[in-house]
Scaffold this active site. Structure first.
Site, mmCIF file in Angstrom:
data_model
loop_
_atom_site.group_PDB
_atom_site.id
_atom_site.type_symbol
_atom_site.label_atom_id
_atom_site.label_comp_id
_atom_site.label_asym_id
_atom_site.label_seq_id
_atom_site.Cartn_x
_atom_site.Cartn_y
_atom_site.Cartn_z
ATOM 1 N N HIS A 18 0.846 -1.208 0.000
ATOM 2 C CA HIS A 18 0.000 0.000 0.000
ATOM 3 C C HIS A 18 0.880 1.257 0.000
ATOM 4 O O HIS A 18 0.610 2.219 -0.721
ATOM 5 C CB HIS A 18 -0.889 0.045 1.257
ATOM 6 C CG HIS A 18 -1.899 -1.060 1.352
ATOM 7 N ND1 HIS A 18 -2.006 -1.871 2.447
ATOM 8 C CD2 HIS A 18 -2.874 -1.473 0.496
ATOM 9 C CE1 HIS A 18 -2.997 -2.744 2.271
ATOM 10 N NE2 HIS A 18 -3.538 -2.527 1.094
ATOM 11 N N LYS A 42 -15.576 -7.766 5.655
ATOM 12 C CA LYS A 42 -14.405 -8.383 6.274
ATOM 13 C C LYS A 42 -14.545 -8.270 7.795
ATOM 14 O O LYS A 42 -15.281 -7.434 8.294
ATOM 15 C CB LYS A 42 -13.125 -7.668 5.825
ATOM 16 C CG LYS A 42 -12.835 -7.831 4.332
ATOM 17 C CD LYS A 42 -11.496 -7.236 3.936
ATOM 18 C CE LYS A 42 -11.201 -7.509 2.475
ATOM 19 N NZ LYS A 42 -9.919 -6.933 2.033
ATOM 20 N N ARG A 91 -2.487 -6.119 -8.451
ATOM 21 C CA ARG A 91 -1.374 -7.066 -8.287
ATOM 22 C C ARG A 91 -1.379 -8.158 -9.328
ATOM 23 O O ARG A 91 -0.359 -8.763 -9.613
ATOM 24 C CB ARG A 91 -1.456 -7.728 -6.901
ATOM 25 C CG ARG A 91 -1.217 -6.793 -5.733
ATOM 26 C CD ARG A 91 -1.660 -7.419 -4.433
ATOM 27 N NE ARG A 91 -3.100 -7.683 -4.462
ATOM 28 C CZ ARG A 91 -3.781 -8.293 -3.528
ATOM 29 N NH1 ARG A 91 -3.154 -8.731 -2.467
ATOM 30 N NH2 ARG A 91 -5.085 -8.473 -3.636
ATOM 31 N N SER A 129 -2.832 -8.120 3.219
ATOM 32 C CA SER A 129 -2.962 -7.888 4.658
ATOM 33 C C SER A 129 -3.300 -9.196 5.372
ATOM 34 O O SER A 129 -2.820 -9.449 6.481
ATOM 35 C CB SER A 129 -4.047 -6.847 4.916
ATOM 36 O OG SER A 129 -3.719 -5.643 4.264
HETATM 37 N N1 COA Z 1 0.276 -4.379 -2.462
HETATM 38 C C1 COA Z 1 0.013 -5.411 -1.659
HETATM 39 N N2 COA Z 1 -1.224 -5.768 -1.287
HETATM 40 C C2 COA Z 1 -2.247 -5.037 -1.730
HETATM 41 C C3 COA Z 1 -2.047 -3.938 -2.559
HETATM 42 C C4 COA Z 1 -0.725 -3.612 -2.934
HETATM 43 N N3 COA Z 1 -0.441 -2.595 -3.724
HETATM 44 N N4 COA Z 1 -3.241 -3.413 -2.860
HETATM 45 C C5 COA Z 1 -4.152 -4.148 -2.227
HETATM 46 N N5 COA Z 1 -3.555 -5.138 -1.539
HETATM 47 C C6 COA Z 1 -4.239 -6.177 -0.748
HETATM 48 C C7 COA Z 1 -4.767 -5.708 0.550
HETATM 49 O O1 COA Z 1 -3.850 -5.911 1.592
HETATM 50 C C8 COA Z 1 -6.009 -6.550 0.722
HETATM 51 O O2 COA Z 1 -5.679 -7.763 1.328
HETATM 52 P P1 COA Z 1 -6.783 -8.589 2.147
HETATM 53 O O3 COA Z 1 -7.881 -8.945 1.181
HETATM 54 O O4 COA Z 1 -6.027 -9.735 2.634
HETATM 55 O O5 COA Z 1 -7.304 -7.674 3.220
HETATM 56 C C9 COA Z 1 -6.472 -6.831 -0.709
HETATM 57 O O6 COA Z 1 -5.350 -6.562 -1.511
HETATM 58 C C10 COA Z 1 -7.567 -5.929 -1.200
HETATM 59 O O7 COA Z 1 -7.714 -4.906 -0.315
HETATM 60 P P2 COA Z 1 -7.903 -3.356 -0.520
HETATM 61 O O8 COA Z 1 -7.115 -2.818 -1.643
HETATM 62 O O9 COA Z 1 -7.714 -2.762 0.814
HETATM 63 O O10 COA Z 1 -9.351 -3.291 -0.983
HETATM 64 P P3 COA Z 1 -10.578 -3.848 -0.285
HETATM 65 O O11 COA Z 1 -11.103 -4.884 -1.226
HETATM 66 O O12 COA Z 1 -10.369 -4.267 1.115
HETATM 67 O O13 COA Z 1 -11.447 -2.551 -0.233
HETATM 68 C C11 COA Z 1 -13.078 -1.002 -0.977
HETATM 69 C C12 COA Z 1 -12.392 -2.341 -1.180
HETATM 70 C C13 COA Z 1 -13.233 -0.660 0.482
HETATM 71 C C14 COA Z 1 -12.269 0.065 -1.651
HETATM 72 C C15 COA Z 1 -14.449 -1.169 -1.667
HETATM 73 O O14 COA Z 1 -15.091 -2.283 -1.112
HETATM 74 C C16 COA Z 1 -15.312 0.044 -1.519
HETATM 75 O O15 COA Z 1 -15.159 0.987 -2.236
HETATM 76 N N6 COA Z 1 -16.251 0.009 -0.541
HETATM 77 C C17 COA Z 1 -17.169 1.113 -0.284
HETATM 78 C C18 COA Z 1 -18.583 0.727 -0.657
HETATM 79 C C19 COA Z 1 -18.848 0.954 -2.109
HETATM 80 O O16 COA Z 1 -18.707 2.041 -2.620
HETATM 81 N N7 COA Z 1 -19.294 -0.121 -2.769
HETATM 82 C C20 COA Z 1 -19.619 -0.090 -4.164
HETATM 83 C C21 COA Z 1 -18.415 -0.278 -5.038
HETATM 84 S S1 COA Z 1 -18.828 -0.281 -6.728
#
Ligand code: COA
Length: 159
Positions: A18, A42, A91, A129
């Site tokens: 991140h 989650k 990724r 994560s």
């Molecule tokens: N390097 C390493 N790991 C990475 C990374 C990077 N550059 N980018 C993401 N990851 C990992 C994260 O650690 C995470 O791991 P985990 O699944 O084990 O927790 C995973 O990739 C994805 O996580 P993240 O990028 O944090 O996204 P998310 O899927 O948790 O979050 C939201 C998604 C919150 C952005 C999305 O659900 C959202 O916008 N929610 C709001 C509600 C909404 O608007 N919904 C409608 C959407 S159309």
């Protein structure tokens, strides 16, 4: 015109993957809002306030980065923050499929909101994560995967 981008995620916890995306986004945009989602789908190890506090500590030296929490739709946060760009790290092909769907739906909800993908640095392509938490739970060394303050917080939480 000044460009403000939002980098949303669960950040449970924020990792070096991140951090790499944030560092690169900082160079591309005038300001970057790291938006910590409550994430109802989650079951985070850290509650939202803890995730925000940890991200703030880790990002304290970045002058153009702010950290906020949010609940609800990302497009509503974008409107509230007056940001027109969403940054997401990609990724793998699997991430790309999920991300294009989310970007497409966000565009339907808010056509002026643009999503920009940054490819994850190869050093962090296998990182997540969940894996960081899992390694720490089994007494593995996470120091190369997360900032120092986050390593300490994870170890303390699991103690
Ligand atoms: N390097 C390493 N790991 C990475 C990374 C990077 N550059 N980018 C993401 N990851 C990992 C994260 O650690 C995470 O791991 P985990 O699944 O084990 O927790 C995973 O990739 C994805 O996580 P993240 O990028 O944090 O996204 P998310 O899927 O948790 O979050 C939201 C998604 C919150 C952005 C999305 O659900 C959202 O916008 N929610 C709001 C509600 C909404 O608007 N919904 C409608 C959407 S159309």
């Amino acid at each position: 015109m000044r460009k403000k981008a939002i980098y949303p995620g669960t950040f449970d916890p924020l990792t070096n993957g991140h951090l790499n995306i944030i560092q690169r986004a900082c160079k591309l945009f005038d300001s970057v809002v790291v938006a910590v989602a409550k994430s109802t789908s989650k079951t985070p190890l850290f509650d939202m306030q803890e995730r925000v506090a940890l991200a703030k500590q880790a990002l304290a030296s970045y002058a153009n980065v702010t950290v906020v929490d949010f609940e609800g739709l990302l497009v509503d946060l974008a409107q509230q923050q007056q940001a027109e760009i969403i940054v997401r790290g990609v990724r793998s092909i699997a991430d790309f499929e999920y991300e294009t769907q989310m970007a497409g739906m966000n565009r339907k909800l808010m056509p002026e909101l643009e999503t920009i993908f940054l490819t994850t640095h190869s050093d962090w392509a296998d990182l997540s994560s969940t894996l960081v938490r899992d390694i720490a739970r089994h007494q593995g060394n996470i120091s190369t995967f997360v900032p120092a303050n986050i390593e300490q917080a994870v170890l303390q939480k699991l103690r």
